[in-house]
Design an enzyme around this catalytic site. Structure first.
Site, PDB file in Angstrom:
ATOM      1  CE  LYS A 112      -3.836   2.001   2.653  1.00 30.25           C
ATOM      2  NZ  LYS A 112      -4.760   1.783   3.766  1.00 30.25           N
ATOM      3  CG  ASP A 251     -14.533   2.333  -1.346  1.00 30.82           C
ATOM      4  OD1 ASP A 251     -15.570   2.854  -0.899  1.00 30.82           O
ATOM      5  OD2 ASP A 251     -13.422   2.896  -1.296  1.00 30.82           O
ATOM      6  CG  ASN A 252     -12.773   1.949   2.662  1.00 32.21           C
ATOM      7  OD1 ASN A 252     -12.044   1.613   1.728  1.00 32.21           O
ATOM      8  ND2 ASN A 252     -12.869   3.190   3.068  1.00 32.21           N
TER       9      ASN A 252
HETATM   10  P1  AMP Z   1      -9.818   5.087   1.003  1.00 34.03           P
HETATM   11  O1  AMP Z   1     -11.139   5.684   1.414  1.00 34.03           O
HETATM   12  O2  AMP Z   1      -8.618   5.627   1.716  1.00 34.03           O
HETATM   13  O3  AMP Z   1      -9.863   3.608   1.106  1.00 34.03           O
HETATM   14  O4  AMP Z   1      -9.558   5.464  -0.521  1.00 34.03           O
HETATM   15  C1  AMP Z   1     -10.567   5.605  -1.472  1.00 34.03           C
HETATM   16  C2  AMP Z   1     -10.038   5.493  -2.883  1.00 34.03           C
HETATM   17  O5  AMP Z   1      -9.044   6.478  -3.148  1.00 34.03           O
HETATM   18  C3  AMP Z   1      -9.395   4.163  -3.221  1.00 34.03           C
HETATM   19  O6  AMP Z   1      -9.750   3.861  -4.543  1.00 34.03           O
HETATM   20  C4  AMP Z   1      -7.929   4.446  -3.065  1.00 34.03           C
HETATM   21  O7  AMP Z   1      -7.139   3.572  -3.818  1.00 34.03           O
HETATM   22  C5  AMP Z   1      -7.831   5.872  -3.583  1.00 34.03           C
HETATM   23  N1  AMP Z   1      -6.687   6.593  -3.009  1.00 34.03           N
HETATM   24  C6  AMP Z   1      -6.516   6.986  -1.724  1.00 34.03           C
HETATM   25  N2  AMP Z   1      -5.348   7.635  -1.568  1.00 34.03           N
HETATM   26  C7  AMP Z   1      -4.752   7.664  -2.789  1.00 34.03           C
HETATM   27  C8  AMP Z   1      -3.520   8.185  -3.282  1.00 34.03           C
HETATM   28  N3  AMP Z   1      -2.650   8.834  -2.500  1.00 34.03           N
HETATM   29  N4  AMP Z   1      -3.255   8.017  -4.604  1.00 34.03           N
HETATM   30  C9  AMP Z   1      -4.112   7.384  -5.413  1.00 34.03           C
HETATM   31  N5  AMP Z   1      -5.278   6.864  -5.005  1.00 34.03           N
HETATM   32  C10 AMP Z   1      -5.611   7.004  -3.710  1.00 34.03           C
HETATM   33 MG    MG Z   2     -10.356   2.073   0.558  1.00 36.95          MG
END
Ligand code: AMP
Ligand code: MG
Length: 494
Positions: A112, A251-252
Site C-alpha cells: 500500500k 469499498d472499505n
Molecule cells: P480510502 O477511502 O482511503 O480507502 O480510498 C478511497 C479510494 O481512493 C481508493 O480507490 C484508493 O485507492 C484511492 N486513493 C486513496 N489515496 C490515494 C492516493 N494517494 N493516490 C491514489 N489513489 C488514492
Molecule cells: Mg479504501
C-alpha cells in the site's frame, strides 16, 4: 534473498483481465526498513532474516518484484459517504500475490503506497509515514484484541517525500489479508451489468472464504447470508471495544469480514454514542452509534449487486435478498448482546441483561467515563462493595451514578453464582487494558515524522501485542489522555 522466499500461489490473477490492471509497483529512491512483523512473517512461513536483508527491503518498497508474483491493482466501485462512485479501484495499492500460511490459510500480500495505478484518479499513489504507522499500530492491535482484521507485515520508508498539506516522509505498508476483495467489486460489475463477472467473482469468494457453501442449494444466496453474519459479528466487536472505523464506504468493507482500510480510525476515550473523530466526516455519518446501521446499509448494496445471481425472476430475487438483509439487525444483536454479557462477567443469559448493559452505557455517557477503563476496572470488583470499587467510581463525574448501577449488577451476579476470581479472570479476557489510544498513536507518529525517532512507535506496538495482560512499567499506556492530550480529530492523510 533467495528467489523462492515468496512461494506465491495466485488465484485472483487468474480471473479475467477486467477484474484488475496488471502493473508493477513504481520503484523508490532509497528504501529503509521501519519495522518487520516477525511473528506474522513466520505465520506466513517466511524467514524474517531473509526479509530484513537489503533485497527483502527492496521487495517491501516495490523496487523488486519477487519471482512468482503477479502484481495487480484491483478494480472496484463503491458508495462513498452515500454517493455512488462508479470507478474506484486500488489507486495506490498493488497486490503481489497470495501465500498459504502455516495453518493452510490463503493470504494476500499487498503493497500500500506503491505508486500510481490506472485507478489513481487525482492521487499520487503514495502513502505518508504517519498513516502507514497508524495502520500498522491499529491493525496489529485489533489482531491482538482478537478482532478479524487485515495485518501489517512490514513498513518501509521510501526516501522520498509525499506532498500533502505539508511534505511528509513517504512510506509503504505491506498489508496481509485473507483477501482484499470488498463489496466494491460486486457493485462495479453489477453497475456494468456484467453478470458473468459477478458469478465468477462470487464463485471465487465462496471457494476462498466460504468453502462450506460450494455444495448448498443456492450458493449465492447463502453467500449473501454468510457475509451478513460475518459483518454483523465484526461490527458488534467494534462496538464492544469502542472502535470507530471512520470511513465505512462500501469499498472499505471486506467480503471476508475483516476490518480493512484503516484511515481516520480511532478508539473512543470517554464514552459517547455520537462520537466522531474523522476530519472528513462532517455530518457524523460514520459516528460510533451509526456503525451497525451503516453496515446494514452497505450489505443492502451487496444484496442489490447480487440480484442477477439470486433468480432470473427479478421479483423473486428481490424477495430473497430482502429476507436475507432483514436478518442483519438480529445477527448484530445476537453478537453484541453475547459480547456485552461477557464484558459484564455474566455466564448465563437473562432477559434483563440488555437493559443492564444499556443502563451502564447511558450512565457512562452522562458521566464522561472512559470506555476501556470502565470495563477493565469493573473486572476487578467483587460481589460485595469494597475499596476495589474506587478506581471505577472515580471514572464517573458523579460516582453515585455508578453505585446505583452496581447494586443492580451485583444482584445479577449473585443470581449467576460464579466465584469472584473465576468471573474476574473471564472479564479480564473480554476487557482490554491497553488500546491504541489516539494520543499515544499521535505521539508515536509525531516522533517518527518530526525526529526520525521510532522508539515510541516500537514500544507502543509491543505493549499492544498483549492488550488483556497487565504489563510492568506500562501504566502510562493504559491511561486516558490528560485534557491537553485529547485528540479531537483524526485525518486519513491520503
Ligand atoms: P480510502 O477511502 O482511503 O480507502 O480510498 C478511497 C479510494 O481512493 C481508493 O480507490 C484508493 O485507492 C484511492 N486513493 C486513496 N489515496 C490515494 C492516493 N494517494 N493516490 C491514489 N489513489 C488514492
Ligand atoms: Mg479504501
Amino acid at each position: 534473498m533467495d528467489t523462492s522466499t515468496f512461494p506465491f500461489d495466485n488465484t485472483f490473477a487468474q480471473l479475467p483481465e477486467r477484474f484488475y490492471a496488471r502493473l508493477a509497483p513504481t520503484p523508490v529512491s532509497s528504501p529503509r526498513l521501519v519495522r518487520l512483523n516477525d511473528a506474522l512473517a513466520r505465520q506466513l512461513s517466511l524467514d524474517p532474516a531473509q526479509l530484513t536483508c537489503a533485497s527483502g527491503i527492496e521487495v517491501f518498497a516495490g523496487n523488486v518484484v519477487p519471482e512468482h508474483a503477479d502484481p495487480l491493482a484491483m478494480a472496484y466501485a463503491g458508495f462513498q459517504f452515500g454517493s455512488w462512485v462508479p470507478q474506484l479501484g486500488d489507486g495506490r495499492a498493488i497486490l503481489l500475490g497470495e501465500l498459504i500460511d502455516c495453518d493452510g490459510q490463503r493470504r494476500d500480500v499487498q503493497l500500500k503506497g506503491a505508486g500510481p495505478t490506472p485507478f489513481s484518479r487525482m492521487g499520487d499513489g503514495r502513502a505518508g509515514l504517519g498513516p502507514v504507522l497508524r495502520e500498522y499500530i491499529v491493525s496489529e492491535a485489533m489482531a491482538a484484541l482478537g478482532i478479524p482484521t487485515t495485518r501489517s507485515l512490514a513498513a518501509v520508508l521510501t526516501g522520498e517525500q509525499v506532498i500533502r498539506e505539508n511534505n511528509l516522509p513517504g512510506a509503504v505498508l505491506t498489508r496481509v489479508a485473507s483477501s482484499h476483495i470488498r463489496v466494491g467489486p460486486f457493485q462495479y460489475f453489477a453497475a456494468r451489468r456484467d453478470t458473468e463477472a459477478l458469478a465468477l467473482l462470487a464463485d471465487h469468494v465462496i471457494q476462498r472464504h466460504y468453502p462450506d457453501l460450494t455444495s448448498v442449494d443456492e450458493p449465492y444466496l447463502a453467500l449473501l447470508g454468510a457475509v451478513i453474519e460475518r459483518q454483523a459479528a465484526l461490527v458488534a466487536q467494534w462496538q464492544l471495544i469502542g472502535f470507530i472505523h471512520g470511513v465505512m464506504n462500501t469499498d472499505n468493507m471486506s467480503i471476508a469480514g475483516e476490518t480493512i482500510d484503516y484511515g481516520p480510525c480511532a478508539f473512543m476515550d470517554t464514552y459517547h454514542p455520537e462520537t466522531v473523530y474523522s476530519s472528513i466526516d462532517h455530518r457524523g455519518r460514520y459516528a460510533y452509534q451509526n456503525q451497525p446501521p451503516i453496515a446494514h446499509w452497505n450489505l443492502a448494496g451487496l444484496a442489490q449487486a447480487l440480484l442477477p445471481l439470486l433468480s432470473e425472476n427479478e421479483d423473486e430475487a428481490v424477495e430473497k435478498a430482502t429476507a436475507a438483509i432483514n436478518t442483519f439487525p438480529e445477527c448484530f444483536k445476537a453478537s453484541y448482546t453475547a459480547g456485552l454479557g461477557r464484558k459484564l462477567g455474566l455466564s448465563t443469559v437473562d432477559v434483563g441483561d440488555e437493559v443492564l448493559g444499556s443502563d451502564l452505557l447511558e450512565r457512562m455517557a452522562r458521566n464522561k467515563a472512559d470506555f476501556t477503563l470502565t470495563f477493565r476496572y469493573l473486572s476487578a470488583l467483587s460481589q460485595t462493595q469494597n475499596d476495589a470499587d474506587k478506581p471505577v467510581r472515580a471514572l464517573f463525574e458523579d460516582p453515585d451514578g455508578f453505585d446505583q448501577w452496581a447494586v443492580l449488577w451485583r444482584r445479577r451476579l449473585a443470581h449467576d453464582g460464579v466465584a469472584d476470581s473465576e468471573r474476574q479472570d473471564q472479564m479480564r479476557k473480554a476487557n482490554p487494558l491497553y488500546i491504541p489510544r489516539n494520543h499515544l498513536v499521535e505521539a508515536a507518529i509525531r516522533a517518527a515524522e518530526d525526529s526520525d525517532d521510532l522508539a515510541p512507535f516500537n514500544h507502543l506496538v509491543t505493549v499492544l501485542a498483549s492488550p488483556y495482560q497487565q504489563q510492568p512499567g506500562a501504566d502510562a499506556y493504559a491511561e486516558p489522555p490528560a485534557p491537553e492530550q485529547v485528540v479531537h480529530q483524526t485525518f486519513c492523510g491520503t
